[in-house]
Design a protein around this motif. Structure first.
Motif, PDB file in Angstrom:
ATOM      1  N   VAL A  87       5.941  28.931  44.294  1.00 45.86           N
ATOM      2  CA  VAL A  87       4.843  29.528  44.030  1.00 45.86           C
ATOM      3  C   VAL A  87       3.691  28.896  44.965  1.00 45.86           C
ATOM      4  CG1 VAL A  87       5.235  29.834  41.838  1.00 45.86           C
ATOM      5  CG2 VAL A  87       4.248  27.607  42.368  1.00 45.86           C
ATOM      6  N   GLN A  88       3.979  28.420  46.089  1.00 43.13           N
ATOM      7  CA  GLN A  88       3.015  27.971  47.106  1.00 43.13           C
ATOM      8  C   GLN A  88       2.448  28.998  47.941  1.00 43.13           C
ATOM      9  OE1 GLN A  88       4.778  26.189  50.893  1.00 43.13           O
ATOM     10  NE2 GLN A  88       4.032  24.301  50.055  1.00 43.13           N
ATOM     11  N   LEU A  89       1.363  28.740  48.239  1.00 44.32           N
ATOM     12  CA  LEU A  89       0.659  29.650  49.000  1.00 44.32           C
ATOM     13  C   LEU A  89       0.468  28.978  50.532  1.00 44.32           C
ATOM     14  CD1 LEU A  89      -2.212  30.898  46.692  1.00 44.32           C
ATOM     15  CD2 LEU A  89      -0.014  32.032  47.357  1.00 44.32           C
ATOM     16  N   PRO A  90       1.156  29.359  51.649  1.00 40.95           N
ATOM     17  CA  PRO A  90       1.574  28.577  52.742  1.00 40.95           C
ATOM     18  C   PRO A  90       0.242  28.629  53.486  1.00 40.95           C
ATOM     19  CG  PRO A  90       3.462  29.754  52.563  1.00 40.95           C
ATOM     20  CD  PRO A  90       2.424  30.101  51.239  1.00 40.95           C
ATOM     21  N   GLY A  91      -0.508  27.505  53.689  1.00 37.09           N
ATOM     22  CA  GLY A  91      -1.564  27.326  54.560  1.00 37.09           C
ATOM     23  C   GLY A  91      -2.848  28.276  53.804  1.00 37.09           C
ATOM     24  N   GLY A  92      -2.570  28.403  52.716  1.00 39.18           N
ATOM     25  CA  GLY A  92      -3.535  29.107  51.719  1.00 39.18           C
ATOM     26  C   GLY A  92      -4.957  28.608  51.806  1.00 39.18           C
ATOM     27  N   GLN A  93      -5.096  27.453  51.745  1.00 39.11           N
ATOM     28  CA  GLN A  93      -6.465  26.862  51.887  1.00 39.11           C
ATOM     29  C   GLN A  93      -7.002  26.237  53.181  1.00 39.11           C
ATOM     30  OE1 GLN A  93      -6.279  23.613  48.935  1.00 39.11           O
ATOM     31  NE2 GLN A  93      -5.906  25.143  47.180  1.00 39.11           N
ATOM     32  N   GLY A  94      -6.406  26.922  54.279  1.00 38.46           N
ATOM     33  CA  GLY A  94      -7.110  26.651  55.541  1.00 38.46           C
ATOM     34  C   GLY A  94      -6.409  25.628  56.214  1.00 38.46           C
ATOM     35  N   GLY A  95      -6.823  24.447  55.795  1.00 34.74           N
ATOM     36  CA  GLY A  95      -6.277  23.224  56.366  1.00 34.74           C
ATOM     37  C   GLY A  95      -5.109  22.684  55.508  1.00 34.74           C
ATOM     38  N   CYS A  96      -4.616  23.253  54.413  1.00 35.38           N
ATOM     39  CA  CYS A  96      -3.488  22.960  53.557  1.00 35.38           C
ATOM     40  C   CYS A  96      -3.065  24.280  52.759  1.00 35.38           C
ATOM     41  CB  CYS A  96      -3.608  21.558  52.691  1.00 35.38           C
ATOM     42  SG  CYS A  96      -5.063  22.137  51.588  1.00 35.38           S
ATOM     43  N   SER A  97      -1.862  23.958  52.383  1.00 38.46           N
ATOM     44  CA  SER A  97      -1.268  24.968  51.488  1.00 38.46           C
ATOM     45  C   SER A  97      -1.868  24.936  50.086  1.00 38.46           C
ATOM     46  CB  SER A  97       0.127  24.854  51.464  1.00 38.46           C
ATOM     47  OG  SER A  97       0.656  25.222  52.652  1.00 38.46           O
ATOM     48  N   GLY A  98      -1.948  26.241  49.534  1.00 36.18           N
ATOM     49  CA  GLY A  98      -2.557  26.160  48.278  1.00 36.18           C
ATOM     50  C   GLY A  98      -1.192  26.516  47.163  1.00 36.18           C
ATOM     51  N   GLY A  99      -1.569  26.912  45.898  1.00 36.13           N
ATOM     52  CA  GLY A  99      -0.394  26.972  45.212  1.00 36.13           C
ATOM     53  C   GLY A  99      -0.933  27.910  43.700  1.00 36.13           C
ATOM     54  N   GLN A 100       0.190  28.240  43.165  1.00 32.62           N
ATOM     55  CA  GLN A 100      -0.129  28.783  41.576  1.00 32.62           C
ATOM     56  C   GLN A 100       0.992  28.312  40.735  1.00 32.62           C
ATOM     57  OE1 GLN A 100       0.275  33.023  43.378  1.00 32.62           O
ATOM     58  NE2 GLN A 100      -1.978  33.416  42.832  1.00 32.62           N
ATOM     59  N   ARG A 101       0.597  27.092  40.266  1.00 30.62           N
ATOM     60  CA  ARG A 101       1.558  26.574  39.458  1.00 30.62           C
ATOM     61  C   ARG A 101       1.716  27.016  38.066  1.00 30.62           C
ATOM     62  NH1 ARG A 101      -2.898  22.453  38.616  1.00 30.62           N
ATOM     63  NH2 ARG A 101      -2.273  21.595  40.518  1.00 30.62           N
ATOM     64  N   GLU A 102       0.811  27.953  37.777  1.00 28.93           N
ATOM     65  CA  GLU A 102       0.806  28.519  36.501  1.00 28.93           C
ATOM     66  C   GLU A 102       2.060  29.465  36.287  1.00 28.93           C
ATOM     67  OE1 GLU A 102      -2.200  31.124  38.769  1.00 28.93           O
ATOM     68  OE2 GLU A 102      -1.698  29.038  38.747  1.00 28.93           O
ATOM     69  N   PHE A 103       2.796  29.911  37.581  1.00 30.77           N
ATOM     70  CA  PHE A 103       3.802  30.676  37.532  1.00 30.77           C
ATOM     71  C   PHE A 103       5.138  30.142  37.628  1.00 30.77           C
ATOM     72  CE2 PHE A 103       0.387  33.670  39.327  1.00 30.77           C
ATOM     73  CZ  PHE A 103       0.211  34.555  38.284  1.00 30.77           C
ATOM     74  N   VAL A 104       4.995  28.802  37.504  1.00 30.09           N
ATOM     75  CA  VAL A 104       6.321  28.236  37.891  1.00 30.09           C
ATOM     76  C   VAL A 104       7.252  28.276  36.525  1.00 30.09           C
ATOM     77  CG1 VAL A 104       7.384  25.903  37.675  1.00 30.09           C
ATOM     78  CG2 VAL A 104       5.502  26.191  39.474  1.00 30.09           C
ATOM     79  N   PRO A 105       6.694  28.091  35.328  1.00 34.35           N
ATOM     80  CA  PRO A 105       7.557  28.235  34.366  1.00 34.35           C
ATOM     81  C   PRO A 105       8.404  29.814  34.149  1.00 34.35           C
ATOM     82  CG  PRO A 105       5.499  27.263  33.330  1.00 34.35           C
ATOM     83  CD  PRO A 105       5.425  27.839  34.941  1.00 34.35           C
ATOM     84  N   PHE A 106       7.713  30.869  34.542  1.00 34.25           N
ATOM     85  CA  PHE A 106       8.295  32.181  34.491  1.00 34.25           C
ATOM     86  C   PHE A 106       9.362  32.465  35.628  1.00 34.25           C
ATOM     87  CE2 PHE A 106       3.782  32.626  33.145  1.00 34.25           C
ATOM     88  CZ  PHE A 106       3.872  33.219  32.052  1.00 34.25           C
TER      89      PHE A 106
END
Length: 280
Positions: free
Chosen positions: A206-225
């Motif tokens: 659920v990582q968003l690679p490089g999604g925050q410009g200087g670092c990766s973002g993510g969507q931890r709310e989808f981990v359980p699914f």
């Protein structure tokens, strides 16, 4: 294709992983920060794993050489990192895994850990795979975000050719446009048909690679699914990065789970694995 070669159990330390065994939980912080935090996480996750019938393996990196930015926190380095991992292993009496980025790291790392992990970005690096294989430790190869699942057969052959058959394969999502990943659950039975146990990395998926410009973002709310879906598809274990307060983690906080949320998820996964482990 997926029915041609059922996986055989492998040895990780003195534990059998794969068909006929309990599911494996690989969990810990993305990167080592200090011993107290590592122990806090490891103690909590080991107890949660054992309560729900999982084999527990502590995971953390001593150096994250593939961070997005030059200014990103990388970890304590090889020497200090191995000292922390050795303490975790001794005090928790659990399996330990960490990743390597250079072939010459394999030998010193193998003196501490039970399993050497190959990062997804480096899963085609022949010298790295061969060096990990020759230590005799189990090797966990993370599937590159750029590879088809059947292409992992080439990585497997490199490790086997160097004399090691204790191999785990880990799915962690595939590149889907820019700064995004998607999981194709067909990957799990396809890689399992290569003859080795397969782990699903629920948090990096659920990582968003490089999604925050200087670092990766993510969507931890989808981990359980995704984790529940992977368990239903018949994987042999789950990989999760966890942290007491993920928003304060120095690496991969946006896709890491709170310890309490990870424990709740394990209780859900146990009920699924109780069914699927008999079926697959």
């Amino acid at each position: 294709m997926t029915e041609s070669n059922s996986p055989a159990p492998i040895s990780v330390g003195d534990v059998q992983v794969g068909p006929g065994s309990r599911p494996l939980l690989i969990a810990g912080p993305c990167v080592l920060e200090n011993l107290p935090i590592a122990l806090e996480i490891g103690i909590f996750m080991k107890e949660a794993a054992e309560e729900n019938g999982f084999i527990y393996m502590f995971k953390a990196s001593f150096d994250k050489a593939n961070r997005t930015s030059i200014s990103s926190f990388r970890g304590p380095g090889l020497k200090k990192g191995l000292e922390i991992l050795a303490q975790v292993k001794e005090q928790l009496q659990c399996l330990v895994v960490t990743d390597i980025h250079l072939p010459d790291q394999a030998a010193p790392v193998s003196e501490v850990v039970d399993c050497i992990q190959i990062p997804a970005f480096l899963c085609r690096q022949t010298d790295l795979l061969v060096a990990a294989s020759r230590t005799g430790k189990a090797v966990n190869i993370k599937k590159g975000q750029f590879l088809a699942p059947w292409d992992m057969g080439n990585a497997v052959e490199k490790v086997k050719d160097a004399g090691n058959n204790n191999i785990l394969l880990t799915e962690r999502g595939s590149s889907f446009g820019y700064n995004n990943l998607v999981v194709d659950m067909r990957s799990l039975p396809i890689m399992r048909s290569l003859g080795f146990p397969v782990i699903f990395d629920a948090t990096h998926s659920v990582q968003l690679p490089g999604g925050q410009g200087g670092c990766s973002g993510g969507q931890r709310e989808f981990v359980p699914f995704l984790a529940r879906a992977a368990a239903a598809c018949g994987c042999d274990g789950i990989f999760m990065e966890v942290y007491p307060e993920p928003d304060k983690a120095k690496c991969d906080g946006p896709n890491s789970l709170r310890l309490e949320d990870a424990a709740l998820l394990l209780r859900q996964l146990k009920r699924i694995f109780d069914i699927t482990l008999d079926e697959y």
